[in-house]
Design an enzyme around this catalytic site. Structure first.
Site, PDB file in Angstrom:
ATOM      1  N   LYS A  17       7.070   5.947  -6.698  1.00  0.00           N
ATOM      2  CA  LYS A  17       7.789   6.746  -6.106  1.00  0.00           C
ATOM      3  C   LYS A  17       9.019   6.586  -5.425  1.00  0.00           C
ATOM      4  CE  LYS A  17       4.243   9.283  -3.351  1.00  0.00           C
ATOM      5  NZ  LYS A  17       3.854   7.906  -3.487  1.00  0.00           N
ATOM      6  N   ARG A  92       3.653  17.198   0.302  1.00  0.00           N
ATOM      7  CA  ARG A  92       2.631  17.017   0.538  1.00  0.00           C
ATOM      8  C   ARG A  92       1.275  17.750   0.298  1.00  0.00           C
ATOM      9  NH1 ARG A  92       4.527  10.316   1.251  1.00  0.00           N
ATOM     10  NH2 ARG A  92       2.727   9.411  -0.126  1.00  0.00           N
ATOM     11  N   ARG A 131       3.296  -5.602  -1.790  1.00  0.00           N
ATOM     12  CA  ARG A 131       4.068  -4.520  -1.796  1.00  0.00           C
ATOM     13  C   ARG A 131       4.910  -5.372  -0.246  1.00  0.00           C
ATOM     14  NH1 ARG A 131       5.197   1.909  -1.246  1.00  0.00           N
ATOM     15  NH2 ARG A 131       3.109   1.824   0.071  1.00  0.00           N
ATOM     16  N   ARG A 164       4.102  -3.124   4.908  1.00  0.00           N
ATOM     17  CA  ARG A 164       3.318  -1.940   6.330  1.00  0.00           C
ATOM     18  C   ARG A 164       1.795  -2.195   6.543  1.00  0.00           C
ATOM     19  NH1 ARG A 164       5.030   3.201   2.161  1.00  0.00           N
ATOM     20  NH2 ARG A 164       3.055   3.966   3.036  1.00  0.00           N
ATOM     21  N   ARG A 175      -6.573   6.693   1.968  1.00  0.00           N
ATOM     22  CA  ARG A 175      -4.714   7.795   1.186  1.00  0.00           C
ATOM     23  C   ARG A 175      -4.681   7.844  -0.139  1.00  0.00           C
ATOM     24  NH1 ARG A 175      -1.005   2.666   2.262  1.00  0.00           N
ATOM     25  NH2 ARG A 175       0.934   3.550   0.654  1.00  0.00           N
TER      26      ARG A 175
HETATM   27  P1  ADP Z   1       3.370   5.645   0.061  1.00  0.00           P
HETATM   28  O1  ADP Z   1       4.786   5.348  -0.093  1.00  0.00           O
HETATM   29  O2  ADP Z   1       2.603   5.243  -0.186  1.00  0.00           O
HETATM   30  O3  ADP Z   1       3.492   6.933  -0.921  1.00  0.00           O
HETATM   31  P2  ADP Z   1       4.575   7.377   1.964  1.00  0.00           P
HETATM   32  O4  ADP Z   1       5.518   6.159   2.150  1.00  0.00           O
HETATM   33  O5  ADP Z   1       5.539   8.072   1.346  1.00  0.00           O
HETATM   34  O6  ADP Z   1       3.498   6.312   1.665  1.00  0.00           O
HETATM   35  O7  ADP Z   1       4.272   7.649   3.188  1.00  0.00           O
HETATM   36  C1  ADP Z   1       3.739   6.877   3.844  1.00  0.00           C
HETATM   37  C2  ADP Z   1       1.873   8.313   5.731  1.00  0.00           C
HETATM   38  O8  ADP Z   1       3.263   8.557   5.556  1.00  0.00           O
HETATM   39  C3  ADP Z   1       1.843   8.655   3.912  1.00  0.00           C
HETATM   40  O9  ADP Z   1       0.545   8.315   5.085  1.00  0.00           O
HETATM   41  C4  ADP Z   1       1.841  10.056   5.510  1.00  0.00           C
HETATM   42  O10 ADP Z   1       1.050   9.184   7.175  1.00  0.00           O
HETATM   43  C5  ADP Z   1       2.800   9.864   5.744  1.00  0.00           C
HETATM   44  N1  ADP Z   1       3.264  11.592   5.440  1.00  0.00           N
HETATM   45  C6  ADP Z   1       4.654  10.416   4.372  1.00  0.00           C
HETATM   46  N2  ADP Z   1       4.242  12.326   3.544  1.00  0.00           N
HETATM   47  C7  ADP Z   1       4.354  13.169   4.041  1.00  0.00           C
HETATM   48  C8  ADP Z   1       3.698  14.502   4.016  1.00  0.00           C
HETATM   49  N3  ADP Z   1       5.001  14.977   3.637  1.00  0.00           N
HETATM   50  N4  ADP Z   1       3.333  14.967   4.785  1.00  0.00           N
HETATM   51  C9  ADP Z   1       2.900  13.940   5.789  1.00  0.00           C
HETATM   52  N5  ADP Z   1       2.554  13.089   6.178  1.00  0.00           N
HETATM   53  C10 ADP Z   1       3.514  12.103   5.327  1.00  0.00           C
HETATM   54  P1  ADP Z   2       5.423   4.299  -3.795  1.00  0.00           P
HETATM   55  O1  ADP Z   2       6.808   4.393  -3.003  1.00  0.00           O
HETATM   56  O2  ADP Z   2       5.044   6.115  -4.989  1.00  0.00           O
HETATM   57  O3  ADP Z   2       4.472   4.401  -2.808  1.00  0.00           O
HETATM   58  P2  ADP Z   2       7.026   1.889  -4.030  1.00  0.00           P
HETATM   59  O4  ADP Z   2       8.062   2.493  -5.004  1.00  0.00           O
HETATM   60  O5  ADP Z   2       6.749   1.818  -2.838  1.00  0.00           O
HETATM   61  O6  ADP Z   2       5.896   3.326  -4.577  1.00  0.00           O
HETATM   62  O7  ADP Z   2       6.162   1.359  -4.999  1.00  0.00           O
HETATM   63  C1  ADP Z   2       4.745   0.486  -4.727  1.00  0.00           C
HETATM   64  C2  ADP Z   2       4.474  -1.172  -5.171  1.00  0.00           C
HETATM   65  O8  ADP Z   2       4.733  -1.299  -6.487  1.00  0.00           O
HETATM   66  C3  ADP Z   2       6.111  -2.617  -4.736  1.00  0.00           C
HETATM   67  O9  ADP Z   2       5.687  -2.975  -3.770  1.00  0.00           O
HETATM   68  C4  ADP Z   2       7.294  -2.083  -5.888  1.00  0.00           C
HETATM   69  O10 ADP Z   2       8.305  -3.496  -5.771  1.00  0.00           O
HETATM   70  C5  ADP Z   2       5.710  -2.576  -6.655  1.00  0.00           C
HETATM   71  N1  ADP Z   2       6.239  -1.002  -8.562  1.00  0.00           N
HETATM   72  C6  ADP Z   2       7.201  -0.131  -8.199  1.00  0.00           C
HETATM   73  N2  ADP Z   2       6.969   0.238  -9.656  1.00  0.00           N
HETATM   74  C7  ADP Z   2       6.419  -0.174 -10.716  1.00  0.00           C
HETATM   75  C8  ADP Z   2       6.110  -0.914 -11.555  1.00  0.00           C
HETATM   76  N3  ADP Z   2       6.478   0.119 -12.338  1.00  0.00           N
HETATM   77  N4  ADP Z   2       5.631  -2.213 -12.079  1.00  0.00           N
HETATM   78  C9  ADP Z   2       5.543  -2.902 -11.294  1.00  0.00           C
HETATM   79  N5  ADP Z   2       5.412  -3.187  -9.736  1.00  0.00           N
HETATM   80  C10 ADP Z   2       6.177  -1.547  -9.512  1.00  0.00           C
END
Ligand code: ADP
Ligand code: ADP
Length: 218
Positions: A17, A92, A131, A164, A175
Site C-alpha cells: 500500500k 481500517r 522491510r 520496524r 496484524r
Molecule cells: P502496514 O504498513 O504494515 O499495513 P501501517 O504502517 O499502515 O502498517 O500501520 C501500523 C500500525 O498503525 C497498525 O498495526 C496499527 O496499530 C496502527 N494503525 C494504522 N492505521 C490505523 C487505522 N486506520 N486504525 C487504527 N490503527 C491504525
Molecule cells: P504496506 O504499506 O502495505 O505495509 P509496503 O509498501 O511497506 O507495504 O511494502 C512492504 C515491503 O514489501 C517493503 O519492504 C517493500 O519494499 C516491499 N514491496 C512492496 N511492494 C512490493 C512488490 N510488488 N514486490 C516485492 N516487494 C514489494
C-alpha cells in the site's frame, strides 16, 4: 482528475500500500497520507496521541477508532489536500469507513477509488520481515526485493535504515488476524458502494503500479 478526488489504498499488512501510494501521489500531484506514518511520528514525538497509540502499535492492534479518525481528519483537512489526496492505511474498520464518508462529504471531496491490493500470507511474511525504512525520510526498502545501494543507508537522503518493531513474526501474525477480522469487511462495504478495484499485488512493484495507474484512469 476532477477537483478533489480521493484514492484509498487498502489491503493486508505488507501488500505494498505504502509503496504504491508513494508512486501514485506525485503522479497525480497530490499529497500522500499514511496513517501508520502519522501514528509512528506521534509516538516518536511523544504527543498525547502518541502516548495512547504506542502500546497498540507495538502489539499489532488497531488504535481506537476515535484516535485514528482524529488523526486522519486533521491530516486530510489541511489545505494541501483540498485538490485531492492519496491515503493508505485508513480506513481500517467499518466505523472508520462510515465516518470517512461523512468527513469527505463535509470537505466536498470525492472518494474515487479504493485500490484493494491483495497478496498471499506467505508473501506477506517475506515482505514484512525484509522491510527496512528510513528514519529520516520514510523511504521503504526490502532486503532482497528492493535493497538500498549501501547497507543500512537510505539512497534518497543518506538517513539510517531501521526495522520496524512490529515487523517480527509474532506481531505480523497478530496484524494479519486483526486485518482479517476488522479490516477485510471493508471489501464488501466498498464493493457495494461501487468504489472497489481489486489489484493483484503479487507482482513486481512496476507491474503492480501499471495496474494501479490503469484503475485510477478508468
Ligand atoms: P502496514 O504498513 O504494515 O499495513 P501501517 O504502517 O499502515 O502498517 O500501520 C501500523 C500500525 O498503525 C497498525 O498495526 C496499527 O496499530 C496502527 N494503525 C494504522 N492505521 C490505523 C487505522 N486506520 N486504525 C487504527 N490503527 C491504525
Ligand atoms: P504496506 O504499506 O502495505 O505495509 P509496503 O509498501 O511497506 O507495504 O511494502 C512492504 C515491503 O514489501 C517493503 O519492504 C517493500 O519494499 C516491499 N514491496 C512492496 N511492494 C512490493 C512488490 N510488488 N514486490 C516485492 N516487494 C514489494
Amino acid at each position: 482528475m476532477s477537483m478533489a478526488d480521493v484514492f484509498v489504498f487498502a489491503g493486508p499488512p505488507g501488500s505494498g500500500k505504502g509503496t504504491q501510494a508513494k508512486l501514485l501521489a506525485p503522479k497525480l500531484k497530490v499529497p500522500h497520507i499514511s496513517l501508520g506514518d502519522l501514528l509512528r511520528e506521534a509516538v516518536r514525538s511523544r504527543s498525547k496521541v502518541g502516548e495512547i497509540a504506542k502500546n497498540y502499535l507495538d502489539a499489532g492492534k488497531l488504535v481506537p477508532d476515535n484516535v485514528a479518525i482524529d488523526v486522519a481528519e486533521e491530516a486530510v483537512s489541511r489545505k494541501e489536500c483540498k485538490n485531492g489526496f492519496v491515503i493508505d492505511g485508513f480506513p481500517r474498520t467499518l466505523e472508520q469507513a462510515v465516518l470517512f464518508d461523512i468527513l469527505l462529504g463535509k470537505l466536498k471531496s470525492n472518494l474515487k477509488k479504493v485500490l484493494y491490493i491483495d497478496i498471499p500470507l506467505e508473501e506477506i511474511l517475506k515482505r514484512l520481515t525484509g522491510r527496512r525504512s528510513c528514519r529520516k525520510c520514510g523511504a521503504v526498502y526490502h532486503l532482497t526485493y528492493n535493497p538500498p545501494k549501501k547497507d543500512g543507508i537510505c539512497d534518497v537522503c543518506g538517513g539510517e535504515l531501521y526495522q520496524r518493531h512490529d515487523d517480527t513474526d509474532e506481531v505480523i501474525k497478530v496484524r494479519y488476524e486483526v486485518y482479517k477480522k476488522q479490516t477485510s469487511p471493508l471489501i464488501d462495504y466498498y464493493t457495494k458502494a461501487g468504489n472497489l478495484v481489486y489489484i493483484n499485488g503479487a507482482k513486481d512493484v512496476s507491474e503492480v503500479f501499471k495496474e494501479v495507474s490503469k484503475a485510477v484512469a478508468s
